[in-house]
Enzyme design. Structure first.
Site, short mmCIF file in Angstrom:
data_model
loop_
_atom_site.label_atom_id
_atom_site.label_comp_id
_atom_site.label_asym_id
_atom_site.label_seq_id
_atom_site.Cartn_x
_atom_site.Cartn_y
_atom_site.Cartn_z
CB CYS A 8 -20.96 64.88 69.19
SG CYS A 8 -20.75 64.55 70.93
CB SER A 9 -25.25 67.10 69.43
OG SER A 9 -25.49 65.73 69.24
CB CYS A 10 -22.65 66.46 75.00
SG CYS A 10 -21.57 65.08 74.61
CB CYS A 70 -21.51 69.52 72.51
SG CYS A 70 -20.54 67.99 72.43
#
Lengths: 210, 131
Positions: free
Chosen positions: A113-115, A110
């Site tokens: 961000c950090s999906c 991702c």
């Protein structure tokens, strides 16, 4: 509101369900008041990082290896197939399962961000959230995988999937050679979290310890 | 100081303490969680107890009360709502220890919901400053 053709960076975040919000509320209040140390909390949660979810994903993968019809359903309608095994679907995001083959290797990142598909994979590992992984997975995926000990042959096509607010990816690793007689449960124990992100492959000796 | 200064054994509750909790979802390696918030709620209770805000025995009793109340309401005892009860017990405990109160927790919950609604994807969700 989410629509299919929305620009990801114009999307707003999905509001988490009630218990998640209450936990967040409680945590932020207690941290603010200096009652709990956020670093100690994080360290404690990190210690259990592999205890959340990856087993769900591993069971999904193992089922596809022993049940061809399930594999078809999972690739066609992932959310419903995952729910078949009793696991919750994501919070409104669309799940996509990408299949590794002898000629194609998939890697998930991702970049924004950090999906992360946590209902099947649990909490994202620290490196997944790090800036170097987020940028390098796209620029130099083979180099990233090499650092995880995975050397792909030149003729294997690498596909990098960038998660968004709406789409979360799960890599379906190949069943390792030499496991033809293994039970579904034994197979599930082999499937690591990292193999479902795509930074490693599953081998008959990999073990399920993340 | 960083979290890595703390060793694993200092951080993680010992098996005996975990075993004293009624029907904790666990495997051989310790507790298991279905969702991240459950681990968060778990860690909060462990840390509050470690910091001396309540004893582990008190915690086990509070949790047992909550689970018993759920059973009396006729909820299935299959562990699926275990951490909801854990969270409810934790909210009651922090209230009884004057660490927070229901009104404050409720207001903060709404503030977080609002922050999620107003934060673009890709940006960290942060509480907006209130007057």
């Amino acid at each position: 509101m989410h629509t299919q053709d929305h620009e990801p960076d114009h999307d707003h975040q999905v509001v988490p369900p009630d218990p998640a919000l209450r936990t967040k509320a409680l945590e932020s209040l207690l941290v603010e008041k200096g009652i709990v140390d956020p670093k100690a909390l994080d360290a404690l949660v990190d210690a259990y990082e592999n205890k959340i979810g990856p087993r769900n994903g591993a069971r999904v993968v193992a089922r596809t290896w022993v049940d061809a019809a399930y594999r078809k359903r999972l690739l066609a309608v992932p959310g419903a197939a995952i729910a078949e095994l009793g696991y919750e679907e994501t919070q409104g995001e669309h799940m996509v399962v990408v299949e590794n083959t002898a000629k194609v290797h998939n890697l998930v990142v991702c970049t924004l961000c950090s999906c992360y598909p946590w209902p099947v994979l649990g909490l994202p590992p620290v490196w997944y959230k790090s800036a170097p992984y987020r940028s390098r997975a796209v620029i130099d995926p083979r180099g990233v995988m090499r650092e995880f000990g995975l050397e792909l042959a030149e003729d294997v096509e690498v596909r990098v999937w960038d998660s968004t607010a709406e789409i979360r990816y799960l890599v379906l690793p190949e069943r390792p050679a030499g496991t033809e007689t293994w039970t579904e449960e034994e197979l599930a124990a082999l499937v690591s979290r990292d193999s479902m992100i795509g930074v490693v492959k599953v081998s008959a000796t990999s073990g399920g310890k993340a | 100081m960083s979290a890595s200064d703390l060793t694993k054994s200092e951080l993680q509750p010992d098996p005996e303490r975990l075993a004293s909790l009624p029907s904790l979802p666990r495997d051989q390696g310790g507790p298991v969680f279905a969702e991240p918030w459950q681990a968060q709620a778990f860690a909060l209770a462990v840390r509050l107890s470690a910091e001396g805000h309540f004893t582990w025995k008190e915690w086990a009793a509070a949790l047992a009360d909550e689970l018993k109340a759920a059973a009396q309401r006729g909820e299935p005892d299959d562990g699926s709502r275990y951490y909801e009860h854990w969270l409810a017990a934790l909210e009651r405990m922090v209230t009884s220890k004057n660490l927070s109160n229901p009104a404050e927790m409720d207001a903060r919950k709404e503030a977080w919901a609002d922050a999620y609604r107003h934060t673009e994807h890709g940006k960290p969700v942060e509480l907006r400053k209130t007057k």
